[in-house]
Every structure is written in structure tokens, then in C-alpha cells.
Design a protein around this motif. Structure first.
Motif, PDB file in Angstrom:
ATOM      1  N   LEU A 171      86.278  14.948  69.078  1.00  0.00           N
ATOM      2  CA  LEU A 171      86.440  14.083  70.245  1.00  0.00           C
ATOM      3  C   LEU A 171      85.589  14.583  71.411  1.00  0.00           C
ATOM      4  O   LEU A 171      85.003  13.786  72.152  1.00  0.00           O
ATOM      5  N   ALA A 172      85.508  15.906  71.558  1.00  0.00           N
ATOM      6  CA  ALA A 172      84.697  16.478  72.631  1.00  0.00           C
ATOM      7  C   ALA A 172      83.229  16.096  72.479  1.00  0.00           C
ATOM      8  O   ALA A 172      82.521  15.898  73.483  1.00  0.00           O
ATOM      9  N   ALA A 173      82.751  15.978  71.236  1.00  0.00           N
ATOM     10  CA  ALA A 173      81.355  15.595  71.004  1.00  0.00           C
ATOM     11  C   ALA A 173      81.071  14.209  71.559  1.00  0.00           C
ATOM     12  O   ALA A 173      80.024  13.970  72.169  1.00  0.00           O
ATOM     13  N   PHE A 174      82.018  13.278  71.367  1.00  0.00           N
ATOM     14  CA  PHE A 174      81.835  11.931  71.927  1.00  0.00           C
ATOM     15  C   PHE A 174      81.952  11.938  73.439  1.00  0.00           C
ATOM     16  O   PHE A 174      81.178  11.277  74.143  1.00  0.00           O
ATOM     17  N   VAL A 175      82.920  12.677  73.958  1.00  0.00           N
ATOM     18  CA  VAL A 175      83.142  12.713  75.400  1.00  0.00           C
ATOM     19  C   VAL A 175      81.912  13.236  76.130  1.00  0.00           C
ATOM     20  O   VAL A 175      81.556  12.757  77.210  1.00  0.00           O
ATOM     21  N   ARG A 176      81.216  14.204  75.545  1.00  0.00           N
ATOM     22  CA  ARG A 176      80.042  14.789  76.195  1.00  0.00           C
ATOM     23  C   ARG A 176      78.892  13.795  76.338  1.00  0.00           C
ATOM     24  O   ARG A 176      78.095  13.908  77.276  1.00  0.00           O
ATOM     25  N   VAL A 177      78.775  12.854  75.408  1.00  0.00           N
ATOM     26  CA  VAL A 177      77.685  11.878  75.486  1.00  0.00           C
ATOM     27  C   VAL A 177      78.137  10.561  76.107  1.00  0.00           C
ATOM     28  O   VAL A 177      77.316   9.663  76.325  1.00  0.00           O
ATOM     29  N   ASN A 178      79.414  10.440  76.398  1.00  0.00           N
ATOM     30  CA  ASN A 178      79.941   9.242  77.038  1.00  0.00           C
ATOM     31  C   ASN A 178      79.330   9.113  78.440  1.00  0.00           C
ATOM     32  O   ASN A 178      79.432  10.023  79.259  1.00  0.00           O
ATOM     33  N   PRO A 179      78.698   7.989  78.776  1.00  0.00           N
ATOM     34  CA  PRO A 179      78.096   7.843  80.111  1.00  0.00           C
ATOM     35  C   PRO A 179      79.112   7.934  81.239  1.00  0.00           C
ATOM     36  O   PRO A 179      78.760   8.351  82.357  1.00  0.00           O
ATOM     37  N   VAL A 180      80.357   7.558  80.971  1.00  0.00           N
ATOM     38  CA  VAL A 180      81.382   7.689  81.999  1.00  0.00           C
ATOM     39  C   VAL A 180      81.620   9.163  82.325  1.00  0.00           C
ATOM     40  O   VAL A 180      81.853   9.525  83.490  1.00  0.00           O
ATOM     41  N   SER A 181      81.539  10.031  81.317  1.00  0.00           N
ATOM     42  CA  SER A 181      81.687  11.469  81.565  1.00  0.00           C
ATOM     43  C   SER A 181      80.584  11.989  82.474  1.00  0.00           C
ATOM     44  O   SER A 181      80.819  12.850  83.334  1.00  0.00           O
ATOM     45  N   HIS A 182      79.368  11.477  82.299  1.00  0.00           N
ATOM     46  CA  HIS A 182      78.266  11.892  83.179  1.00  0.00           C
ATOM     47  C   HIS A 182      78.540  11.464  84.611  1.00  0.00           C
ATOM     48  O   HIS A 182      78.280  12.221  85.558  1.00  0.00           O
ATOM     49  N   LEU A 183      79.067  10.248  84.786  1.00  0.00           N
ATOM     50  CA  LEU A 183      79.405   9.794  86.139  1.00  0.00           C
ATOM     51  C   LEU A 183      80.487  10.662  86.751  1.00  0.00           C
ATOM     52  O   LEU A 183      80.382  11.075  87.916  1.00  0.00           O
ATOM     53  N   VAL A 184      81.533  10.953  85.988  1.00  0.00           N
ATOM     54  CA  VAL A 184      82.631  11.768  86.515  1.00  0.00           C
ATOM     55  C   VAL A 184      82.142  13.170  86.864  1.00  0.00           C
ATOM     56  O   VAL A 184      82.467  13.713  87.935  1.00  0.00           O
ATOM     57  N   THR A 185      81.344  13.774  85.979  1.00  0.00           N
ATOM     58  CA  THR A 185      80.808  15.113  86.253  1.00  0.00           C
ATOM     59  C   THR A 185      79.926  15.098  87.495  1.00  0.00           C
ATOM     60  O   THR A 185      80.016  15.995  88.345  1.00  0.00           O
ATOM     61  N   ALA A 186      79.083  14.079  87.612  1.00  0.00           N
ATOM     62  CA  ALA A 186      78.207  13.978  88.785  1.00  0.00           C
ATOM     63  C   ALA A 186      79.027  13.818  90.058  1.00  0.00           C
ATOM     64  O   ALA A 186      78.728  14.451  91.094  1.00  0.00           O
ATOM     65  N   SER A 225      73.526  17.790  90.552  1.00  0.00           N
ATOM     66  CA  SER A 225      73.341  18.366  89.220  1.00  0.00           C
ATOM     67  C   SER A 225      72.547  17.415  88.335  1.00  0.00           C
ATOM     68  O   SER A 225      72.207  16.291  88.717  1.00  0.00           O
ATOM     69  N   THR A 226      72.259  17.868  87.118  1.00  0.00           N
ATOM     70  CA  THR A 226      71.546  17.016  86.160  1.00  0.00           C
ATOM     71  C   THR A 226      72.372  15.793  85.784  1.00  0.00           C
ATOM     72  O   THR A 226      71.814  14.766  85.386  1.00  0.00           O
ATOM     73  N   ALA A 227      73.696  15.888  85.907  1.00  0.00           N
ATOM     74  CA  ALA A 227      74.554  14.737  85.607  1.00  0.00           C
ATOM     75  C   ALA A 227      74.245  13.570  86.545  1.00  0.00           C
ATOM     76  O   ALA A 227      74.360  12.405  86.154  1.00  0.00           O
ATOM     77  N   VAL A 228      73.867  13.879  87.779  1.00  0.00           N
ATOM     78  CA  VAL A 228      73.481  12.809  88.721  1.00  0.00           C
ATOM     79  C   VAL A 228      72.253  12.079  88.200  1.00  0.00           C
ATOM     80  O   VAL A 228      72.187  10.845  88.198  1.00  0.00           O
ATOM     81  N   PHE A 229      71.269  12.835  87.718  1.00  0.00           N
ATOM     82  CA  PHE A 229      70.052  12.239  87.179  1.00  0.00           C
ATOM     83  C   PHE A 229      70.364  11.361  85.978  1.00  0.00           C
ATOM     84  O   PHE A 229      69.889  10.213  85.889  1.00  0.00           O
ATOM     85  N   TRP A 230      71.171  11.862  85.046  1.00  0.00           N
ATOM     86  CA  TRP A 230      71.489  11.086  83.851  1.00  0.00           C
ATOM     87  C   TRP A 230      72.286   9.832  84.192  1.00  0.00           C
ATOM     88  O   TRP A 230      72.112   8.777  83.560  1.00  0.00           O
ATOM     89  N   THR A 231      73.159   9.925  85.187  1.00  0.00           N
ATOM     90  CA  THR A 231      73.932   8.757  85.601  1.00  0.00           C
ATOM     91  C   THR A 231      73.030   7.687  86.198  1.00  0.00           C
ATOM     92  O   THR A 231      73.157   6.492  85.884  1.00  0.00           O
ATOM     93  N   LEU A 232      72.104   8.102  87.056  1.00  0.00           N
ATOM     94  CA  LEU A 232      71.157   7.147  87.653  1.00  0.00           C
ATOM     95  C   LEU A 232      70.269   6.520  86.579  1.00  0.00           C
ATOM     96  O   LEU A 232      70.020   5.307  86.594  1.00  0.00           O
ATOM     97  N   LEU A 233      69.798   7.350  85.651  1.00  0.00           N
ATOM     98  CA  LEU A 233      68.940   6.838  84.584  1.00  0.00           C
ATOM     99  C   LEU A 233      69.687   5.828  83.722  1.00  0.00           C
ATOM    100  O   LEU A 233      69.142   4.760  83.375  1.00  0.00           O
ATOM    101  N   ALA A 234      70.927   6.146  83.369  1.00  0.00           N
ATOM    102  CA  ALA A 234      71.720   5.221  82.559  1.00  0.00           C
ATOM    103  C   ALA A 234      71.927   3.904  83.286  1.00  0.00           C
ATOM    104  O   ALA A 234      71.843   2.823  82.680  1.00  0.00           O
ATOM    105  N   GLY A 235      72.176   3.962  84.594  1.00  0.00           N
ATOM    106  CA  GLY A 235      72.358   2.739  85.371  1.00  0.00           C
ATOM    107  C   GLY A 235      71.109   1.880  85.382  1.00  0.00           C
ATOM    108  O   GLY A 235      71.174   0.656  85.229  1.00  0.00           O
ATOM    109  N   VAL A 236      69.951   2.515  85.571  1.00  0.00           N
ATOM    110  CA  VAL A 236      68.685   1.772  85.579  1.00  0.00           C
ATOM    111  C   VAL A 236      68.431   1.120  84.223  1.00  0.00           C
ATOM    112  O   VAL A 236      67.990  -0.038  84.143  1.00  0.00           O
ATOM    113  N   VAL A 237      68.716   1.848  83.148  1.00  0.00           N
ATOM    114  CA  VAL A 237      68.510   1.301  81.800  1.00  0.00           C
ATOM    115  C   VAL A 237      69.423   0.098  81.564  1.00  0.00           C
ATOM    116  O   VAL A 237      68.991  -0.935  81.020  1.00  0.00           O
ATOM    117  N   VAL A 238      70.677   0.200  81.971  1.00  0.00           N
ATOM    118  CA  VAL A 238      71.619  -0.907  81.787  1.00  0.00           C
ATOM    119  C   VAL A 238      71.143  -2.144  82.559  1.00  0.00           C
ATOM    120  O   VAL A 238      71.164  -3.270  82.036  1.00  0.00           O
TER     121      VAL A 238
END
Length: 276
Positions: free
Chosen positions: A220-235, A246-259
Motif C-alpha cells: 500500500l505504501a508503494a501506491f501512496v508514494r506515487v499517488n499525486p494527492v500524496s505529493h500535494l499533501v507533502t508539498a 521541496s521537490t514535492a512542490v515541483f511534482w505537484t505543479l507539474l502534475a497539475g499542468v499535465v492534467v
């Protein structure tokens, strides 16, 4: 031989030409006009704000007092972990309403009035989403305010909290394009709500929003780590609790742009197929 077009034919040709040549500035203006229309509807129907006003208060108090002692030992120690998670959850569940309201307008025939107008096809879709930014902001601010009243002291200060709120609002607006697309393809508002819940709730609760990842089983932790919501929460936690980007901010912004890049064109294309 010169052929004279009938007035009605010339009118249709001019309307079609106008639709094809809507400029960028006109698109922005029309989008803001549609946003103002949605804001006026919200003002006339204040019950639309019940979820963004009551949900942060209820969820924050409920999760803090039920899970605080079990997860972190005390409510005070749980708040820095929980509050950014509640912000993410509240904004994401709020953006789900976008697709439902869109489908309701389509069922009422509102969009039939727009299809004959020389306006950008994205304006009726993006306008209500711009108006919904106010709902995301209210939900985020109330969640942090409730947490502070309960003893939460964000180490990132005002700047960090503001950055976390803005990031959550952007992510909610980006994900709202998914629900907008669902609204253009579903057959009813109830179907939009059902499909949206099937997508959103697993992503929200199968994340690090409410419990640390290291307490979860490995699979379950493997899925949670790649879950985009987890990146938002961490950021949001890094910004609000520590004031760090942090890098989580970058990944969250990138995911938003892609969506946005994927689902905004899909939403417009689906809308045009149904309403042109």
C-alpha cells in the motif's frame, strides 16, 4: 453570374465566421463574463457554500479528536500532519462539484443558449471553474483557521500557509478539468457525482493525508508514494510547517499542468461534439 445570399444565410455565415475568429482577449473576456454569471448564481443560492464552510469545520474537528491520539499520541501533535491533509481533501472534494454543476446546466438547456453565440467554446467551461476558485479559497482558509483555533502553529508562518493554500487551489482547479470532462460525457448529474466519487475518494484516502506512510503495509505504501494527492499533501506540509519549497512542490505543479494540458482540450472537444 452573381448569386445573392439570403439575409438569413448571410447572418449564419457571419456568426460562423465570428465563432472561428474569437481572439485571445475576447476569450478571456468571455470567460470572465461566465465566471461573473456563476458568482451571481452562488450569491443567489448561498447553500452552494455549505460544503466549503461546514466541511472544513466538521472534518477538522472530527479527524483531530478521533485519530489524533491513535496516530500521533495527542491532538496537538497530530494537527501538523492532519491540517495540510484536510486542506487537500477539502479542495479536491470541492472541485468534484464543478462537473456536477456543469451537467445540471447542460440538462436545463442553458448551454443550448450559448451554442448560437459567437463566443469561445472554452468560455462556458472555464468560466464556472474560475468562479469556483473562491470556493477553494474559502475551504482552505477555514481549514487552517480551524486548525489554528485548535492549537495548530504552522512553522512556515503566514508566507508558508499562503503558499500551501495557493498550491492547493491550483491543484484543485487543475483536477476540476477532469470532472468537467466527465460532466460533458456523462448522461446525468447523478452519474457525474458517482463517477467522481469513485475516482476521488480512493485517491484521497489512499494517500498520506491522515497517516504517515511508514505505518502502512509495503504494497500500500508503494501506491501512496506515487499517488499525486500524496505529493500535494507533502508539498503543503513542507510549505506550511517548515516554509520550505521541496521537490514535492515541483511534482505537484507539474502534475497539475499535465492534467490541464490533457483534460482541458478533451473537455472542449467533448463539449463541441455535443453542442455544436
Amino acid at each position: 453570374m452573381t448569386t445573392t445570399l439570403a439575409p438569413t444565410t448571410r447572418g449564419r455565415d457571419r456568426a460562423a465566421t465570428a465563432r472561428r475568429t474569437v481572439s485571445t482577449s475576447e476569450t478571456v473576456s468571455q470567460t470572465m463574463t461566465m465566471a461573473w454569471r456563476s458568482l451571481k448564481n452562488m450569491r443567489r443560492q448561498p447553500e452552494q457554500f455549505f460544503d466549503v464552510v461546514l466541511q472544513p469545520l466538521i472534518f477538522t474537528a472530527m479527524f483531530a479528536y478521533i485519530f489524533g491520539g491513535a496516530v500521533s499520541g495527542s491532538v496537538e501533535d497530530y494537527l501538523p500532519l492532519m491540517i495540510p491533509g484536510i486542506v487537500a481533501q477539502t479542495v479536491l472534494t470541492t472541485c468534484m462539484v464543478t462537473g456536477t454543476k456543469l451537467r445540471e446546466d447542460m440538462e436545463k438547456g442553458v448551454f443550448d443558449r450559448f451554442k448560437s453565440l459567437p463566443m469561445a467554446r472554452i468560455a462556458p467551461l472555464a468560466g464556472p471553474m474560475v468562479a469556483d476558485l473562491s470556493r477553494y479559497a474559502i475551504a482552505s482558509v477555514l481549514t487552517f483557521a480551524t486548525g489554528i483555533l485548535m492549537g495548530y502553529r504552522p512553522g512556515g508562518g503566514f508566507t508558508g500557509v499562503t503558499a500551501a493554500i495557493l498550491l492547493s487551489i491550483f491543484t484543485g482547479w487543475a483536477l476540476a478539468w477532469i470532472f468537467t470532462w466527465i460532466g460533458t460525457i456523462a448522461r446525468s448529474a447523478q452519474a457525474v457525482q458517482g463517477i467522481s466519487m469513485l475516482i476521488l475518494f480512493p485517491l484521497t484516502f489512499l494517500s498520506n493525508a491522515f497517516v504517515p506512510i511508514d505505518t502502512l503495509p509495503d504494497w500500500l505504501a508503494a501506491f501512496v508514494r506515487v499517488n499525486p494527492v500524496s505529493h500535494l499533501v507533502t508539498a503543503a506540509r513542507d510549505l506550511a510547517n517548515h516554509g520550505t519549497v521541496s521537490t514535492a512542490v515541483f511534482w505537484t505543479l507539474l502534475a497539475g499542468v499535465v492534467v490541464i494540458a490533457v483534460f482541458a482540450p478533451l473537455s472542449v472537444s467533448s463539449y463541441k461534439r455535443r453542442h455544436v
